[in-house]
Design an enzyme around this catalytic site. Structure first.
Site, PDB file in Angstrom:
ATOM      1  N   ASN A  46       5.443  54.252  11.849  1.00  0.00           N
ATOM      2  CA  ASN A  46       6.219  54.693  13.003  1.00  0.00           C
ATOM      3  C   ASN A  46       7.253  55.746  12.580  1.00  0.00           C
ATOM      4  O   ASN A  46       7.492  55.951  11.394  1.00  0.00           O
ATOM      5  CB  ASN A  46       6.923  53.493  13.645  1.00  0.00           C
ATOM      6  CG  ASN A  46       7.113  53.682  15.136  1.00  0.00           C
ATOM      7  OD1 ASN A  46       7.044  54.797  15.663  1.00  0.00           O
ATOM      8  ND2 ASN A  46       7.368  52.582  15.829  1.00  0.00           N
ATOM      9  N   PHE A  47       7.834  56.383  13.581  1.00  0.00           N
ATOM     10  CA  PHE A  47       8.935  57.340  13.400  1.00  0.00           C
ATOM     11  C   PHE A  47       8.567  58.529  12.509  1.00  0.00           C
ATOM     12  O   PHE A  47       9.392  59.027  11.753  1.00  0.00           O
ATOM     13  CB  PHE A  47      10.187  56.633  12.841  1.00  0.00           C
ATOM     14  CG  PHE A  47      10.631  55.486  13.697  1.00  0.00           C
ATOM     15  CD1 PHE A  47      11.065  55.710  14.987  1.00  0.00           C
ATOM     16  CD2 PHE A  47      10.588  54.175  13.230  1.00  0.00           C
ATOM     17  CE1 PHE A  47      11.470  54.654  15.798  1.00  0.00           C
ATOM     18  CE2 PHE A  47      10.992  53.111  14.028  1.00  0.00           C
ATOM     19  CZ  PHE A  47      11.433  53.356  15.322  1.00  0.00           C
ATOM     20  N   LEU A  48       7.315  58.968  12.605  1.00  0.00           N
ATOM     21  CA  LEU A  48       6.951  60.212  11.925  1.00  0.00           C
ATOM     22  C   LEU A  48       7.635  61.351  12.674  1.00  0.00           C
ATOM     23  O   LEU A  48       7.393  61.564  13.852  1.00  0.00           O
ATOM     24  CB  LEU A  48       5.431  60.411  11.961  1.00  0.00           C
ATOM     25  CG  LEU A  48       4.943  61.806  11.559  1.00  0.00           C
ATOM     26  CD1 LEU A  48       5.381  62.168  10.149  1.00  0.00           C
ATOM     27  CD2 LEU A  48       3.441  61.910  11.688  1.00  0.00           C
ATOM     28  N   THR A  61       0.206  54.314  16.825  1.00  0.00           N
ATOM     29  CA  THR A  61      -0.156  54.782  18.158  1.00  0.00           C
ATOM     30  C   THR A  61       0.107  56.277  18.255  1.00  0.00           C
ATOM     31  O   THR A  61       0.816  56.852  17.441  1.00  0.00           O
ATOM     32  CB  THR A  61       0.671  54.093  19.261  1.00  0.00           C
ATOM     33  OG1 THR A  61       2.055  54.310  18.992  1.00  0.00           O
ATOM     34  CG2 THR A  61       0.404  52.597  19.317  1.00  0.00           C
ATOM     35  N   LEU A  85       6.712  49.657  18.373  1.00  0.00           N
ATOM     36  CA  LEU A  85       7.957  50.168  18.961  1.00  0.00           C
ATOM     37  C   LEU A  85       7.947  51.689  19.093  1.00  0.00           C
ATOM     38  O   LEU A  85       7.380  52.374  18.287  1.00  0.00           O
ATOM     39  CB  LEU A  85       9.130  49.744  18.080  1.00  0.00           C
ATOM     40  CG  LEU A  85       9.280  48.233  17.917  1.00  0.00           C
ATOM     41  CD1 LEU A  85      10.370  47.929  16.915  1.00  0.00           C
ATOM     42  CD2 LEU A  85       9.570  47.566  19.233  1.00  0.00           C
TER      43      LEU A  85
END
Lengths: 259, 401
Positions: free
Chosen positions: B151-153, B187, B401
């Site tokens: 996440n948070f790329l 995602t 998230l």
């Protein structure tokens, strides 16, 4: 180089919130020139007709079909210079000069593509009204004064105001003034009031312009109506006073005004 | 929702419209058009196959680990994301994950600090790139797979042309592999090779006036805002009057209840009690979790959502859109509809503007009755180095998230 100047202009606009206010039309102008400058001719399908923000953006971009990118960039920069003559001075003192020199100029188109190739979550938006209801509404759509009020088109409103239209009711018994109170359009509401609109008329549900303003907690409209002697003691057909319709989180000042 | 064959057709079409996936074609993921019938890893490697030193970066940049327990480093990360993370297509909104949210999201039990990877400009130390992984056990069909959630790329807007994102993905893969983990879930709003499921957001308006004012939603001509406001008013009283905030003492029975519930989905995490408490403990402005207990004080129903606001770009009146995102919900003594109705009431009290929910789980059961409207954004679920047949969105039991 036009590209780097364009890039700076885009940056200026995107950080504008503190020092520049743009009307919807101005925003639209920047939007379509930006799209034409970075992507070129329109490459998306027209949004559904109920999405009128989306539609107006799409139409504006569509209207530039065939214009080359350099022209669009030039338009963008020139228009910015018109609305904010000093913008270039602001951008010439970057906050982080060392970081600035590290970065090369972006290719805006590439940036656009990279944006879309991202992993992570997604921001989704929606229309609150379903298609069936919208179709039903559109079947009997008359472009009368109330319609143009609901579209926030003050020029059209000015054009169409006359003795007859000012208190003309739609099928729900709503007057143009009620529409302006519902939408929170202070300028139009004032214009309608000054042109002789009845401040206390009631629609088929017994709601007055003040009821509409209260449901939507449009503070400025409420103040405006009261200054035009709106009667705050009129109840609608379900025995409800305007004050009863205020959102529970409304400020005490409003409650005092309506008591 | 279309059936799987239609979805595969759509995916093929989408993949033709987007440029070739130069990067993803080199990765252990199925091709868009592949017919996948069985579940399992795509490639097998051992620790010996993993390079021991970090990937190369252009000379101006350096790898760093971000310590989110350091105020200044957390602030650097917050600023990077706040200014450069996911925006909508029209660039009107950008996710605004709060610092306390980031601390929570990045530090579940058994997290590794070396999986919070930053890229800084050497000279100025400015943070210009980030990617993260957290450990998670996710069951795919009947097999629990030890994996990570990516996440948070995020890459600074000014560096997007430098192709930093693939390097970040490769580096996080390397560091995860070094811990002998070979699978990941993530995602994306775009179609990449290759989705496990294509899901869609639904939205329940809680503050119609603001949503219209900021352009998050629109109102057709000759439809009154008054009607919208009345229509979207929420109940004043909880349907399940005894629902209350989750407490530590509920953890054991709540974890059991949730794991039991998740077992009916084809892709779903499993939680230890410790993990459960981490993810569901009520945290102001981050996580809201309510439960209902029976006479033995065992949890029978749970609703939960997280707080993920968006910055509103260039709006004079409103700076932030406050959105609640549905997390995990279990109803056994009430219906899922009444449970979510209660969640909407609590979310309204907490002054959220909108409640967002994917069409995963059994969520489509309550959308119509609770006045959700379909969104314009698809969210694709992906697995890295694990192929499995395409799933219907309602077979997904995992929230990232």
């Amino acid at each position: 180089m036009i590209e780097s100047q364009f890039q700076k202009a885009v940056e200026y606009i995107s950080k504008k919130s503190d020092h520049l206010t743009l009307s919807n039309e101005q925003q639209l102008y920047f939007y379509c020139q930006f799209k034409q400058a970075t992507i070129g001719d329109i490459n998306t399908k027209s949004p559904p007709f109920y999405d009128y923000i989306g539609r107006s953006k799409w139409n504006s971009w569509k209207s530039l079909e065939g214009i080359d990118k350099v022209t669009a960039m030039t338009n963008y920069i020139n228009y910015l210079t018109k609305v904010a003559p000093n913008w270039i001075d602001t951008t010439q003192t970057p906050a982080e000069p060392t970081a600035q020199s590290v970065f090369e100029e972006d290719d805006p188109q590439e940036q656009q593509q990279q944006d879309k190739n991202k992993m992570g979550p997604v921001i989704s938006r929606f229309s609150m009204v379903d298609q069936e209801t919208i179709d039903e509404l559109n079947k009997n759509q008359k472009e009368d004064l109330s319609y143009w009020v609901s579209m926030n088109s003050i020029d059209k409103v000015k054009e169409m105001i006359n003795e007859k239209s000012i208190n003309e009711r739609d099928e729900e018994g709503r007057t143009p003034l009620m529409w302006s109170c519902d939408r929170g359009l202070v300028d139009i509401a004032k214009l309608l009031l000054d042109s002789g609109s009845n401040v206390n008329s009631q629609d088929n549900e017994g709601m007055t312009p003040l009821h509409y303003a209260c449901v939507c907690t449009h503070k400025e409209i409420i103040q405006l109506l009261l200054s035009y002697n709106a009667d705050k003691s009129i109840k609608d057909n379900s025995d409800t006073l305007p004050i009863d319709l205020l959102d529970s989180s409304s400020d005490s000042e409003l409650i005092k005004l309506l008591n | 929702m279309a059936d799987n064959k239609q979805i595969v057709e759509l995916l093929k079409k989408a993949s033709k419209e987007t440029p070739t996936h130069a990067f993803w074609d080199t990765q252990p993921v199925p091709k868009i058009a592949d017919e996948v019938e069985q579940s399992g890893p795509i490639e097998f490697k051992t620790l010996d196959d993993v390079r021991k030193d970090p990937l190369g970066l252009p000379g101006l940049f350096e790898w760093v680990e971000i310590d989110v327990n350091s105020q200044t480093e957390l602030q650097d990360l917050y600023t990077l994301l706040n200014e450069n993370y996911v925006e909508d297509d029209d660039n009107m909104f950008r996710f605004d994950y709060s610092p306390s949210f980031l601390k929570w999201a990045l530090q579940p039990p058994h997290y590794y600090k070396e999986w919070h990877i930053g890229v800084r400009v050497k000279e100025t130390k400015k943070l210009v790139g980030f990617i993260s992984a957290i450990p998670a056990d996710v069951r795919v069909e009947d097999k629990v797979v030890k994996m990570v959630e990516i996440n948070f790329l995020c890459v600074h807007k000014k560096l997007r042309e430098k192709r930093l994102a693939p390097v970040l993905i490769k580096e996080i893969t390397r560091r995860v592999n070094l811990k002998d983990i070979w699978q990941a879930s993530y995602t994306a709003g775009v179609v990449l090779p290759r989705p496990v499921a294509v899901c869609r957001y639904w939205h329940r308006s809680l503050n119609p006036k603001k949503l219209i004012e900021v352009g998050f939603s629109s109102l057709p001509p000759k439809m009154t805002m008054s009607l919208m406001i009345k229509y979207y008013r929420v109940a004043e009283q909880l349907k399940n009057a005894t629902m209350r905030k989750l407490e530590k003492k509920d953890c054991e029975s709540a974890t059991a209840l949730l794991n039991q519930y998740l077992s009916k989905y084809r892709v779903a995490p499993t939680f230890t009690t410790e993990e459960f408490w981490h993810w569901f403990e009520p945290r102001e402005n981050v996580m809201t979790c309510y439960v209902k207990v029976d006479s033995d004080n065992k949890v029978t129903d749970i609703f939960s959502y997280y707080n993920l606001p968006s910055s509103i770009i260039g709006n004079q009146k409103h700076k932030t859109l406050k959105a609640a995102f549905s997390f995990y919900n279990v109803a056994t003594t009430t219906t899922i509809k009444e449970l979510i109705d209660d969640a909407l009431l609590v979310a309204k009290k907490e002054e959220f503007d909108v409640y967002n929910c994917l069409d995963i789980f059994e969520n489509d059961k309550f959308f119509k009755d609770l006045k959700f409207a379909v969104g314009d954004g698809n969210l694709q679920y992906y697995l890295y180095n694990y192929s499995t047949p395409l799933k219907h969105s309602s077979e997904i039991g995992l929230v990232l998230l």
